[in-house]
Design a protein around this motif. Structure first.
Motif, short mmCIF file in Angstrom:
data_model
loop_
_atom_site.label_atom_id
_atom_site.label_comp_id
_atom_site.label_asym_id
_atom_site.label_seq_id
_atom_site.Cartn_x
_atom_site.Cartn_y
_atom_site.Cartn_z
N THR A 1 37.84 116.46 60.78
CA THR A 1 38.56 115.32 61.37
C THR A 1 38.12 114.01 60.71
O THR A 1 38.94 113.17 60.35
N ALA A 2 36.81 113.84 60.56
CA ALA A 2 36.28 112.62 59.96
C ALA A 2 36.67 112.51 58.49
O ALA A 2 37.05 111.43 58.01
N LEU A 3 36.57 113.61 57.75
CA LEU A 3 36.90 113.57 56.32
C LEU A 3 38.40 113.34 56.11
O LEU A 3 38.80 112.60 55.21
N ASN A 4 39.22 113.95 56.94
CA ASN A 4 40.66 113.69 56.86
C ASN A 4 40.96 112.22 57.14
O ASN A 4 41.83 111.62 56.50
N SER A 5 40.23 111.64 58.08
CA SER A 5 40.41 110.22 58.38
C SER A 5 40.12 109.36 57.15
O SER A 5 40.86 108.41 56.86
N ALA A 6 39.06 109.71 56.41
CA ALA A 6 38.73 108.94 55.21
C ALA A 6 39.80 109.09 54.13
O ALA A 6 40.21 108.11 53.50
N VAL A 7 40.27 110.32 53.91
CA VAL A 7 41.29 110.54 52.89
C VAL A 7 42.59 109.84 53.27
O VAL A 7 43.35 109.39 52.40
N SER A 8 42.85 109.71 54.57
CA SER A 8 44.09 109.08 55.02
C SER A 8 44.08 107.56 54.86
O SER A 8 45.02 106.88 55.29
N LEU A 9 43.06 107.02 54.21
CA LEU A 9 43.05 105.59 53.90
C LEU A 9 44.21 105.18 52.99
O LEU A 9 44.42 103.98 52.76
N HIS A 10 44.95 106.17 52.48
CA HIS A 10 46.14 105.82 51.70
C HIS A 10 47.09 104.94 52.50
O HIS A 10 47.81 104.12 51.93
N VAL A 11 47.09 105.10 53.83
CA VAL A 11 47.95 104.27 54.68
C VAL A 11 47.55 102.80 54.55
O VAL A 11 48.40 101.92 54.33
N THR A 12 46.27 102.53 54.65
CA THR A 12 45.78 101.16 54.59
C THR A 12 45.90 100.59 53.18
O THR A 12 46.11 99.39 53.01
N VAL A 13 45.75 101.45 52.17
CA VAL A 13 45.94 100.99 50.79
C VAL A 13 47.35 100.42 50.61
O VAL A 13 47.54 99.35 50.02
N LEU A 14 48.34 101.12 51.17
CA LEU A 14 49.73 100.68 51.01
C LEU A 14 50.04 99.46 51.86
O LEU A 14 50.69 98.52 51.39
N THR A 15 49.60 99.48 53.12
CA THR A 15 50.03 98.43 54.06
C THR A 15 49.16 97.18 54.01
O THR A 15 49.62 96.10 54.40
N ALA A 16 47.92 97.29 53.55
CA ALA A 16 47.03 96.12 53.50
C ALA A 16 46.49 95.86 52.11
O ALA A 16 46.52 94.73 51.62
N GLY A 17 45.99 96.91 51.44
CA GLY A 17 45.36 96.71 50.14
C GLY A 17 46.30 96.18 49.08
O GLY A 17 46.00 95.18 48.41
N VAL A 18 47.45 96.82 48.91
CA VAL A 18 48.40 96.38 47.88
C VAL A 18 48.93 94.98 48.16
O VAL A 18 48.94 94.12 47.25
#
Length: 417
Positions: free
Chosen positions: A217-234
């Motif tokens: 669960t924790a590792l999947n949460s880290a990999v799912s940072l793709h959401v934040t990369v798109l909505t905040a990082g970019v």
């Protein structure tokens, strides 16, 4: 003639699309509605959304316990109707205190819906098709959100109170329609769709002692940072570099949506077990690391090349998203015991809720404060998380129907290659 299973899956997919269509319409105008129609300040809206996030996080697992007892279908119908009723209350909110209550309860129902839909697909289709069915649902969800967002754009052009209220009520209607569709579902496993037998609360909450499931669960949460990369990082990266045109932010969202709609189902191929799910997370981490490396390069390139590299990087982000989703569905399905499926799925969803809290902080710190090296650090983080998830995914698991809910994480450090 269509079989009952296919008819049920189709009806559930339609319900997902209707839900997403209304949500996409509402999401784009919600903040404007809060500030313009309800007269709330920006700070009050921020506090309200934070309280809502905390409430939904705290009540996600208890909702899963309830769904295991009464059934995911009934619980999802109740969640949809609660969402509709709360939205109808919004235009009549008299002040900030009432707004806090409504927005918190709405967030609880919103957050509960996703694992409930996943649980329903588990009994609406066969075991071999459930991850693929979730892929179809994900594609339709993205399509619905995009179409709803386009409708919201037209509403914002009018900039009238009556239009904002109409959007809120239209979203409420979409939840009523989704509830009707879900209420009429007929699944292949009626008893489990209605709910399980009585179990001791300690056994229902055994997921908190399942170290392997918690680690994934924790590792999947880290990999799912793709959401934040798109909505905040970019967006933050584009705004910090004058060479990158501002409209490219919208282009990245359109590109992501198009790729997910077209290829999400294909990304679920050969991803059914926890081991295959772990490998999907490893691939997702690798793809997202490539995305981060590409974004790190854009700051030193001339405008045409920077835009091209940025869009290619976002395409990698979209494929990372699709494989992470497929991996998360396979892991959570495969490791969830049948008699406690909903509480396990709810627990797994805590990782996404947590990411929504820590993700913006992590990405903002790395992108804004560290620049290009920050992107490389973020890429290394998700790459490592994905590789670790693949390793844990290979470990033997307790069968879904077994009585023992917990499995200590093996000491992999002593295992020979």
């Amino acid at each position: 003639m269509r079989t009952p299973v296919r008819t049920t899956a189709t009806a559930l997919l339609v319900a997902v699309f209707v839900d997403a269509l209304g949500s996409g319409l509402y999401m784009s105008v919600s903040v404007v509605f809060f500030t313009r129609y309800l007269g709330l300040g920006a700070g009050q809206v921020g506090v309200g959304l934070s309280v809502a996030g905390a409430a939904s996080f705290a009540l996600l697992v208890p909702t899963g316990v309830l769904a295991d007892r009464v059934g995911p279908r009934r619980t999802l119908v109740a969640a949809h109707l609660a969402r509709a009723a709360l939205l109808v209350c919004y235009p009549f909110v008299p002040g900030f205190g009432s707004f806090l209550v409504v927005v918190a309860l709405l967030a609880v129902a919103d957050r509960a819906a996703s694992p409930l839909v996943q649980g329903l697909f588990a009994v609406a289709v066969g075991e071999a098709e459930r991850v693929r069915a979730m892929g179809r649902a994900r594609s339709l969800q993205n399509l619905g959100l995009a179409l709803g967002g386009l409708g919201a754009g037209a509403a914002l052009v009018r900039d009238a109170d009556a239009v904002y209220v109409a959007v809120v009520l239209a979203n409420a209607l979409s939840f009523v329609l989704a509830a009707v569709l879900v209420a009429r579902l007929r699944t292949t496993e009626g008893e489990r769709a209605r709910g399980g037998g009585p179990l001791p609360l300690r056994r229902r909450l055994g997921v908190f002692r399942d170290r392997r499931f918690a680690a994934l669960t924790a590792l999947n949460s880290a990999v799912s940072l793709h959401v934040t990369v798109l909505t905040a990082g970019v967006p933050l990266w584009v705004l910090a570099h004058d060479a990158l045109p501002r409209p490219v932010i919208a282009w990245t969202l359109v590109l992501n949506t198009a790729v997910v709609v077209l290829f999400q189902v294909r990304a679920t191929r050969s991803t059914r077990t926890a081991e295959e799910g772990g490998r999907a997370l490893r691939l997702s981490g690798l793809l997202l690391a490539v995305c981060c490396a590409g974004l790190a390069l854009t700051g030193a390139l001339p405008t045409p090349a920077a835009v091209a590299v940025l869009l290619v990087a976002v395409a990698f982000q979209a494929f990372a998203e699709m494989h992470q989703q497929a991996g998360s569905w396979a892991i959570s399905y495969d490791l969830a015991p049948d008699d406690r499926r909903q509480v396990y799925l709810a627990f797994f969803s805590l990782g996404n809720a947590a990411r929504n809290t820590y993700g913006p902080l992590v990405v903002t710190f790395l992108v804004v404060r560290q620049g290009a090296p920050g992107w490389l650090l973020l890429g290394a983080l998700v790459l490592g998380a994905g590789a670790w998830a693949a390793r844990i995914g290979r470990e033997p698991a307790v069968p879904a129907g077994a009585a023992a809910p917990a499995l200590p994480l093996p000491d992999v450090s002593r295992r020979k290659p």
